[in-house]
Write an enzyme that holds these catalytic residues in place. Structure first.
Site, PDB file in Angstrom:
ATOM      1  CB  SER A  26      -0.912  -0.001   1.230  1.00 47.20           C
ATOM      2  OG  SER A  26      -1.585   1.234   1.315  1.00 47.20           O
ATOM      3  CE  LYS A  77     -11.984  -0.076  -1.289  1.00 44.49           C
ATOM      4  NZ  LYS A  77     -11.914   0.568  -2.600  1.00 44.49           N
ATOM      5  CG  ASP A 113     -12.224   4.666  -4.313  1.00 48.28           C
ATOM      6  OD1 ASP A 113     -11.106   5.097  -3.988  1.00 48.28           O
ATOM      7  OD2 ASP A 113     -12.570   3.481  -4.116  1.00 48.28           O
TER       8      ASP A 113
HETATM    9  N1  LIG Z   1      -6.447   4.063  -8.992  1.00 54.47           N
HETATM   10  C1  LIG Z   1      -7.141   3.739  -7.937  1.00 54.47           C
HETATM   11  O1  LIG Z   1      -7.166   4.457  -6.912  1.00 54.47           O
HETATM   12  C2  LIG Z   1      -7.969   2.473  -7.993  1.00 54.47           C
HETATM   13  C3  LIG Z   1      -8.948   2.231  -7.004  1.00 54.47           C
HETATM   14  C4  LIG Z   1      -9.693   1.053  -7.090  1.00 54.47           C
HETATM   15  C5  LIG Z   1      -9.432   0.137  -8.101  1.00 54.47           C
HETATM   16  N2  LIG Z   1      -8.476   0.403  -9.031  1.00 54.47           N
HETATM   17  C6  LIG Z   1      -8.217  -0.542 -10.123  1.00 54.47           C
HETATM   18  O2  LIG Z   1      -9.436  -0.700 -10.836  1.00 54.47           O
HETATM   19  C7  LIG Z   1      -9.529  -2.038 -11.335  1.00 54.47           C
HETATM   20  C8  LIG Z   1     -10.870  -2.664 -10.907  1.00 54.47           C
HETATM   21  O3  LIG Z   1     -10.902  -2.741  -9.493  1.00 54.47           O
HETATM   22  P1  LIG Z   1     -12.264  -3.137  -8.724  1.00 54.47           P
HETATM   23  O4  LIG Z   1     -11.997  -2.946  -7.292  1.00 54.47           O
HETATM   24  O5  LIG Z   1     -13.425  -2.473  -9.350  1.00 54.47           O
HETATM   25  O6  LIG Z   1     -12.334  -4.711  -9.050  1.00 54.47           O
HETATM   26  P2  LIG Z   1     -13.630  -5.657  -9.080  1.00 54.47           P
HETATM   27  O7  LIG Z   1     -14.685  -5.114  -8.186  1.00 54.47           O
HETATM   28  O8  LIG Z   1     -13.101  -7.015  -8.850  1.00 54.47           O
HETATM   29  O9  LIG Z   1     -14.173  -5.547 -10.604  1.00 54.47           O
HETATM   30  C9  LIG Z   1     -13.427  -6.083 -11.655  1.00 54.47           C
HETATM   31  C10 LIG Z   1     -14.057  -5.682 -12.991  1.00 54.47           C
HETATM   32  O10 LIG Z   1     -13.204  -6.180 -14.020  1.00 54.47           O
HETATM   33  C11 LIG Z   1     -13.964  -7.019 -14.901  1.00 54.47           C
HETATM   34  N3  LIG Z   1     -13.115  -8.122 -15.376  1.00 54.47           N
HETATM   35  C12 LIG Z   1     -12.297  -8.896 -14.624  1.00 54.47           C
HETATM   36  N4  LIG Z   1     -11.701  -9.810 -15.407  1.00 54.47           N
HETATM   37  C13 LIG Z   1     -12.174  -9.619 -16.667  1.00 54.47           C
HETATM   38  C14 LIG Z   1     -11.934 -10.256 -17.912  1.00 54.47           C
HETATM   39  N5  LIG Z   1     -11.097 -11.310 -18.025  1.00 54.47           N
HETATM   40  N6  LIG Z   1     -12.567  -9.780 -19.014  1.00 54.47           N
HETATM   41  C15 LIG Z   1     -13.410  -8.729 -18.911  1.00 54.47           C
HETATM   42  N7  LIG Z   1     -13.679  -8.079 -17.758  1.00 54.47           N
HETATM   43  C16 LIG Z   1     -13.067  -8.526 -16.649  1.00 54.47           C
HETATM   44  C17 LIG Z   1     -15.105  -7.539 -14.061  1.00 54.47           C
HETATM   45  O11 LIG Z   1     -16.155  -7.931 -14.925  1.00 54.47           O
HETATM   46  P3  LIG Z   1     -17.289  -8.982 -14.440  1.00 54.47           P
HETATM   47  O12 LIG Z   1     -18.350  -8.166 -13.739  1.00 54.47           O
HETATM   48  O13 LIG Z   1     -17.760  -9.567 -15.700  1.00 54.47           O
HETATM   49  O14 LIG Z   1     -16.612  -9.965 -13.535  1.00 54.47           O
HETATM   50  C18 LIG Z   1     -15.432  -6.295 -13.226  1.00 54.47           C
HETATM   51  O15 LIG Z   1     -16.220  -5.386 -13.974  1.00 54.47           O
HETATM   52  C19 LIG Z   1      -8.323  -2.800 -10.777  1.00 54.47           C
HETATM   53  O16 LIG Z   1      -7.336  -2.846 -11.761  1.00 54.47           O
HETATM   54  C20 LIG Z   1      -7.858  -1.927  -9.615  1.00 54.47           C
HETATM   55  O17 LIG Z   1      -6.467  -2.028  -9.404  1.00 54.47           O
HETATM   56  C21 LIG Z   1      -7.732   1.551  -8.987  1.00 54.47           C
END
Ligand SMILES: NC(=O)c1ccc[n+]([C@@H]2O[C@H](COP(=O)([O-])OP(=O)(O)OC[C@H]3O[C@@H](n4cnc5c(N)ncnc54)[C@H](OP(=O)(O)O)[C@@H]3O)[C@@H](O)[C@H]2O)c1
Length: 278
Positions: A26, A77, A113
Site C-alpha cells: 500500500s 470495503k 474514490d
Molecule cells: N487508482 C485507484 O485508486 C484504484 C482504485 C480502485 C481500483 N483500481 C483498479 O481498478 C480495477 C478494478 O478494481 P475493482 O476494485 O473495481 O475490481 P472488481 O470489483 O473485482 O471488478 C473487476 C471488474 O473487471 C472485470 N473483469 C475482470 N476480469 C475480466 C476479464 N477477463 N474480461 C473482462 N472483464 C473482466 C469484471 O467484470 P465482471 O463483472 O464480468 O466480472 C469487473 O467489472 C483494478 O485494476 C484496480 O487495481 C484503482
C-alpha cells in the site's frame, strides 16, 4: 503500585491506519505521513494487515484504540460499511466504504474514490465532466464509485461490462444519465475509462478493441501498476491523451485527509511522496 493512566483517547499523537489484506504494497502510509509532515500535524498513519472476515472486528478495534481515521481497502470495503454507525449518502448508495471518520464518537463511513477520480481528471487532464460523454469498461467496485460521481456531476455515462447483469445493476443504482452500452459506444465517447482489472498483468487481453478509438478522445486506466498499461501505450501511439490511476489514488487519499483533519490536503507533497510530478 504501578498506576496505569486511564486511556482518555487523548494521547497527543493522533493515529490513523489502513486495513486490508494484502497491505504491504500500500502507498497510503507514504501519502498520509507526507501530508501530516507537510502541515506539521502530530499524526501518524500505519498499515495493518487484517485478514478477510475480520473487517467488522477492526472497526470495533478502531473505537477501542481511539483511532482518528481509518482507510479501508480490499477485502473489507463492504463488511466495514455494515459495521460503522452511519454512512455518507454516497457510501449508502455504493454499499462500500474506503474511509471512516469520527464525529462525536460516532464512526461515519465514507467513500472518497469517486471524488478522487474527479479531482484527478480536473487537475491532471484539465477537464470538467458536465455533459461529457463517458464510457466505463467494468462494473466492479471502482467502476461503481466513479460512475456515480461522474453522473452526479453531469456526465453521460455508458457502462460496458463482460457480465451484462452487473452493468445493469450499476445503471439501476446510478439512475439518470447512465446506460448499459456495448463496445461500439466507445467510438462516440469523449472519455474512455478502463475500470476492469485487465492490464495489471502483461499478458492480459485488452479491455476493449482499441481500433474503436478515435482522434481527440481521452483514455484513462485506473491501473497504476504497471505505470503504463498496454492500453495506455496503444492509445498514446494513436496520439490520444492518457492518464493512469495514480492520480485517483492520490486525490482519494487527499479527500480522506481533509475529512479527518479538517485541513486541505497538501497535494503536491503527497504526490511527491509517490513519485508523481505535475
Ligand atoms: N487508482 C485507484 O485508486 C484504484 C482504485 C480502485 C481500483 N483500481 C483498479 O481498478 C480495477 C478494478 O478494481 P475493482 O476494485 O473495481 O475490481 P472488481 O470489483 O473485482 O471488478 C473487476 C471488474 O473487471 C472485470 N473483469 C475482470 N476480469 C475480466 C476479464 N477477463 N474480461 C473482462 N472483464 C473482466 C469484471 O467484470 P465482471 O463483472 O464480468 O466480472 C469487473 O467489472 C483494478 O485494476 C484496480 O487495481 C484503482
Amino acid at each position: 503500585m504501578l498506576v496505569i493512566p486511564e486511556n482518555t483517547g487523548d494521547l497527543g499523537t493522533s493515529v490513523a491506519a489502513v486495513i486490508g489484506d494484502p497491505i504491504s504494497h500500500s502507498l497510503s502510509p507514504r501519502l498520509h505521513n507526507a501530508a501530516f509532515a507537510a502541515l506539521g500535524l502530530d499524526w501518524v498513519y500505519v498499515a495493518c494487515r487484517v485478514p478477510k472476515g475480520q473487517g467488522a472486528q477492526a472497526i470495533e478495534d478502531m473505537r477501542a484504540l481511539g483511532l482518528k481515521g481509518l482507510s479501508v481497502t480490499m477485502p473489507h470495503k463492504a463488511e466495514a460499511a455494515l459495521a460503522v454507525d452511519t454512512l455518507s449518502d454516497t457510501a449508502k448508495k455504493l454499499g462500500v466504504i474506503n474511509c471512516v471518520r469520527v464525529e462525536d464518537e460516532r464512526l461515519i463511513g465514507e467513500n472518497t474514490d469517486g471524488v478522487g477520480f474527479l479531482n484527478s481528471l480536473k487537475s491532471q487532464m484539465g477537464i470538467g465532466v458536465d455533459d461529457l460523454r463517458v464510457v466505463i469498461l467494468g462494473a466492479g467496485g471502482a467502476a461503481r464509485s466513479i460512475a456515480l460521481t461522474l453522473a452526479e456531476n453531469g456526465a453521460e455515462v455508458g457502462i460496458c461490462n463482460r457480465t451484462e447483469a452487473a452493468a445493469q445493476e450499476l445503471v439501476d443504482m446510478v439512475g439518470n444519465e447512465s446506460f448499459v452500452v456495448d463496445q461500439k459506444a466507445i467510438k462516440s465517447a469523449e472519455l474512455i475509462i478502463n475500470a476492469t482489472s485487465l492490464g495489471m498483468n502483461i499478458n492480459d487481453p485488452m479491455p476493449f478493441d482499441v481500433n474503436l478509438l478515435e482522434e481527440g478522445q481521452r483514455v484513462v486506466d485506473l491501473i497504476y501498476k504497471p505505470e503504463k498499461t498496454v492500453l495506455l501505450k496503444e492509445a498514446e501511439v494513436k496520439g490520444l491523451e492518457t492518464l493512469n490511476g495514480l492520480g485517483m489514488l492520490l486525490y482519494q487519499a487527499g479527500e480522506q485527509f481533509r475529512l479527518w483533519t479538517g485541513e486541505e490536503a497538501p497535494i503536491h507533497e503527497m504526490a511527491q511522496s509517490v513519485g508523481l510530478a505535475f
